[in-house]
Motif scaffolding. Structure first.
Motif, PDB file in Angstrom:
ATOM      1  N   ASN A 139       0.640  -1.197  -0.003  1.00 27.51           N
ATOM      2  CA  ASN A 139      -0.299  -0.432   0.072  1.00 27.51           C
ATOM      3  C   ASN A 139       0.761   1.142   0.471  1.00 27.51           C
ATOM      4  OD1 ASN A 139      -3.003   1.375   0.123  1.00 27.51           O
ATOM      5  ND2 ASN A 139      -2.063   1.696   2.252  1.00 27.51           N
ATOM      6  N   ILE A 140       2.001   0.944  -0.240  1.00 28.46           N
ATOM      7  CA  ILE A 140       3.182   2.667  -0.016  1.00 28.46           C
ATOM      8  C   ILE A 140       3.610   2.298  -1.741  1.00 28.46           C
ATOM      9  CG2 ILE A 140       3.200   3.066   1.733  1.00 28.46           C
ATOM     10  CD1 ILE A 140       6.173   1.788   1.206  1.00 28.46           C
ATOM     11  N   THR A 162       7.255   9.296  -0.333  1.00 30.91           N
ATOM     12  CA  THR A 162       6.585  10.064   0.559  1.00 30.91           C
ATOM     13  C   THR A 162       5.158  11.003  -0.583  1.00 30.91           C
ATOM     14  OG1 THR A 162       7.744   9.926   2.361  1.00 30.91           O
ATOM     15  CG2 THR A 162       5.672  10.890   3.301  1.00 30.91           C
ATOM     16  N   LEU A 218      -3.205   8.749  -2.093  1.00 34.33           N
ATOM     17  CA  LEU A 218      -3.832   8.642  -0.840  1.00 34.33           C
ATOM     18  C   LEU A 218      -5.648   8.952  -0.715  1.00 34.33           C
ATOM     19  CD1 LEU A 218      -3.320   7.171   1.925  1.00 34.33           C
ATOM     20  CD2 LEU A 218      -3.009   9.222   2.836  1.00 34.33           C
ATOM     21  N   TYR A 227      -3.810   4.416  -2.921  1.00 31.31           N
ATOM     22  CA  TYR A 227      -4.102   3.817  -2.310  1.00 31.31           C
ATOM     23  C   TYR A 227      -4.699   4.369  -0.709  1.00 31.31           C
ATOM     24  CZ  TYR A 227       0.888   4.154  -4.174  1.00 31.31           C
ATOM     25  OH  TYR A 227       1.810   3.994  -5.376  1.00 31.31           O
ATOM     26  N   ALA A 284      -6.182   4.646   3.467  1.00 33.31           N
ATOM     27  CA  ALA A 284      -5.994   4.716   4.686  1.00 33.31           C
ATOM     28  C   ALA A 284      -7.420   4.669   5.697  1.00 33.31           C
ATOM     29  CB  ALA A 284      -4.726   5.668   5.732  1.00 33.31           C
ATOM     30  N   ILE A 333      -1.631  -0.639   5.784  1.00 30.11           N
ATOM     31  CA  ILE A 333      -3.038  -0.429   5.344  1.00 30.11           C
ATOM     32  C   ILE A 333      -2.888   0.509   6.934  1.00 30.11           C
ATOM     33  CG2 ILE A 333      -4.846   0.149   5.172  1.00 30.11           C
ATOM     34  CD1 ILE A 333      -4.826  -2.849   3.321  1.00 30.11           C
ATOM     35  N   PRO A 334      -2.982   1.781   6.937  1.00 31.17           N
ATOM     36  CA  PRO A 334      -2.987   2.535   7.995  1.00 31.17           C
ATOM     37  C   PRO A 334      -4.409   2.003   9.253  1.00 31.17           C
ATOM     38  CG  PRO A 334      -2.135   3.502   7.580  1.00 31.17           C
ATOM     39  CD  PRO A 334      -1.871   2.831   6.469  1.00 31.17           C
ATOM     40  N   GLU A 369       0.488   8.170  10.071  1.00 29.55           N
ATOM     41  CA  GLU A 369       0.893   7.284   9.865  1.00 29.55           C
ATOM     42  C   GLU A 369       0.866   6.054   8.650  1.00 29.55           C
ATOM     43  OE1 GLU A 369      -0.846   3.732  12.807  1.00 29.55           O
ATOM     44  OE2 GLU A 369      -2.305   4.916  12.585  1.00 29.55           O
ATOM     45  N   TYR A 370       0.302   7.309   7.364  1.00 29.36           N
ATOM     46  CA  TYR A 370       1.037   6.946   6.192  1.00 29.36           C
ATOM     47  C   TYR A 370       2.142   7.378   5.589  1.00 29.36           C
ATOM     48  CZ  TYR A 370       0.561   5.574   1.539  1.00 29.36           C
ATOM     49  OH  TYR A 370       1.074   4.774   0.126  1.00 29.36           O
ATOM     50  N   CYS A 391       5.623   5.731   4.469  1.00 27.60           N
ATOM     51  CA  CYS A 391       6.190   5.902   3.277  1.00 27.60           C
ATOM     52  C   CYS A 391       7.735   6.740   3.102  1.00 27.60           C
ATOM     53  CB  CYS A 391       5.666   7.164   3.031  1.00 27.60           C
ATOM     54  SG  CYS A 391       4.004   6.443   1.710  1.00 27.60           S
TER      55      CYS A 391
END
Length: 494
Positions: free
Chosen positions: A3-4, A157, A164, A258, A260, A289-290, A303-304, A308
């Protein structure tokens, strides 16, 4: 960590037409060779940019090569307009670096890139373009390769945030409005959000009853935890919930890559779903996956970002309680240089990934909610499902990106460590030590109105986070100042 993003680097050399183009190309090749030695896979664009048409051609070349993060290299002074147009036309993060002298004579072999970076920065500003320029952007091939390696987590990131979507379920619990914040800040940094109710989640959960995949997920949960570390009668319910969230992510990510989650986890959740969601949340964050607690949207975002930046899983904890002096005296004093006020305990009910916890971790029950939601003296039932134990010792970065009540993005970053101390308490918990934490707590966390949740990366990634926040346009980046370096609000007479 599916997921990154995966960063695919490219490098484009630029050359001012009154300087030898061969000099810039030779230096680009040396940077490519230095990257190869460091294990950095960098696509070397064959097009060297001297004019505007070259800029368009070079961008098209790297796009066809699948490049999603770009290095623009000033092998000599560089053409100000074309080199900035590269950043304008490339859809992704861009960094600029320049060649130091020393690989030839200072007549035909002098490139003046040291001077060129000044004009580059001026032109970027005029065009309102954002790019990453290292703290000292001029260097040898090896120096530039090191700069590029530092660019990778920054680029990852920025790419992640650009793709996201945060999916939330339910309003915040009463008296947890500190987790609330305007979503305006999300849109300002390019993050999408989908807000839903708890009822939407409950309907989706019930639709997954009897899902054929549940037995396999139960086996995986049992294998992860080990015998005696879980409630066998609870696995099916938790597996059903895990599949619900994973399916929702796939069905609702839409145009984004992505996801979260920011979920409401109490007070109604455990009774209606039949368990606490913490362990499932820990499993998803282990996979990239936060799932933040208490509908903490900016907690999920933070968190995400940490995932990253560190290319590793993270957690979200309450900045929870002070360390008792008796415990400090017995376990910390004399073994480290930390003062009592440098320490605190970070806690949450049980959402930290099992791989970041000590071997004594186990699925247990939420003590606080058992007190209030189930009959006094009864065995825990639907308040079970937390992942509890001490979080393992090691380096950490404590950080958060938050949109305040006025719609202004603020952040903080503090590096420290988790100490090897048995907290002798419940939940997923750890004793943290951050230099000058007491002053940071008062003059950043309290003074600037940050909520009680902080994100934790299990590495020292403060340098990367600082550069990311700057690229996102965050002007207020708090950090733990060293002793003797006063905060603006610190009383000089104390």
């Amino acid at each position: 960590m599916e997921n990154i993003p995966v960063v695919k680097l490219g490098i484009i050399a630029v050359s001012r037409d009154c300087f030898p183009i061969a000099l810039s190309e030779k230096r680009r090749g040396a940077v490519k060779a230095a990257c190869d030695k460091k294990g950095l896979d960098v696509y070397e664009a064959k097009t060297t940019v001297e004019n505007e048409k070259d800029a368009l051609a070079a961008v098209e070349e790297v796009k066809k090569a699948g490049v999603n993060a770009l290095v623009v290299f000033l092998g000599n002074f560089g053409p100000e307009t074309p080199e900035t147009l590269i950043a304008q036309h490339f859809d992704g993060p861009v960094m600029y670096a320049a060649a130091a002298e020393g690989d030839g004579d200072l007549i035909d072999g002098r490139g003046d890139a040291f001077c060129g970076v000044l004009n580059l920065s001026y032109n970027l500003g005029m065009r309102h373009l954002k790019a990453w320029i290292p703290s000292y952007p001029v260097g040898t091939a090896d120096d530039v390769a090191q700069m590029i390696s530092e660019f990778v987590p920054i680029a990852r990131t920025i790419l992640g945030l650009a793709g996201l979507k945060i999916i939330s379920f339910g309003p915040r619990p009463q008296d947890f409005f500190a987790c609330n914040a305007p979503i305006k800040g999300l849109y300002e940094i390019g993050v999408e959000i989908e807000e839903n109710s708890e009822l939407d989640l409950l309907v989706a959960y019930r639709a997954h009853e009897g899902d054929k995949r549940i037995p396999d997920v139960c086996k995986d949960m049992a294998s992860e935890m080990g015998e005696g570390k879980y409630y066998s009668d609870l696995l099916e319910r938790m597996a059903q919930f895990e599949l619900t969230l994973l399916d929702w992510a796939e069905e609702h990510k839409g145009a984004r890559k992505y996801v979260a989650f920011a979920d409401k986890c109490w007070p109604a959740f455990p009774k209606e779903f039949g368990f606490e969601p913490c362990y499932v949340n820990s499993r998803l964050v282990s996979r990239g996956i936060p799932v933040s607690c208490e509908v903490d949207i900016y907690g999920a975002l933070s968190e995400y970002i940490g995932m990253c930046a560190s290319a590793d899983t993270v957690t979200l904890l309450d900045i929870n309680n002070s360390v008792p002096k008796s415990m400090y005296d017995a376990e910390i004093a004399g073994k480290t240089d930390y003062k009592l006020t440098d320490t605190f305990m970070g806690f949450h009910c049980g959402n930290t990934p099992s791989g970041k916890m000590c071997s004594n971790r186990a699925i247990k029950y939420q003590l606080i909610q058992h007190r209030t939601l189930e009959p006094a003296g009864s065995d825990p039932d639907f308040t079970r499902g937390t992942l509890e134990g001490n979080i393992a010792a090691g380096d950490i970065t404590f950080y958060r990106l938050q949109c305040d009540s006025e719609g202004v993005l603020r952040s903080y970053i503090a590096e420290g460590e988790i100490l090897d101390v048995d907290c002798k308490s419940f939940g997923g918990i750890a004793t943290f030590a951050i230099p000058e934490m007491g002053r940071f707590y008062r003059h950043v966390l309290i003074q600037k109105g940050f909520p009680h949740h902080g994100a934790v990366a299990f590495h020292h990634v403060g340098k990367t986070l600082y550069e990311v926040f700057k690229l996102l346009g965050v002007e207020d980046i708090g950090f733990n100042r060293a002793a003797g370096d006063r905060y603006p609000t610190e009383n000089p007479f104390e």
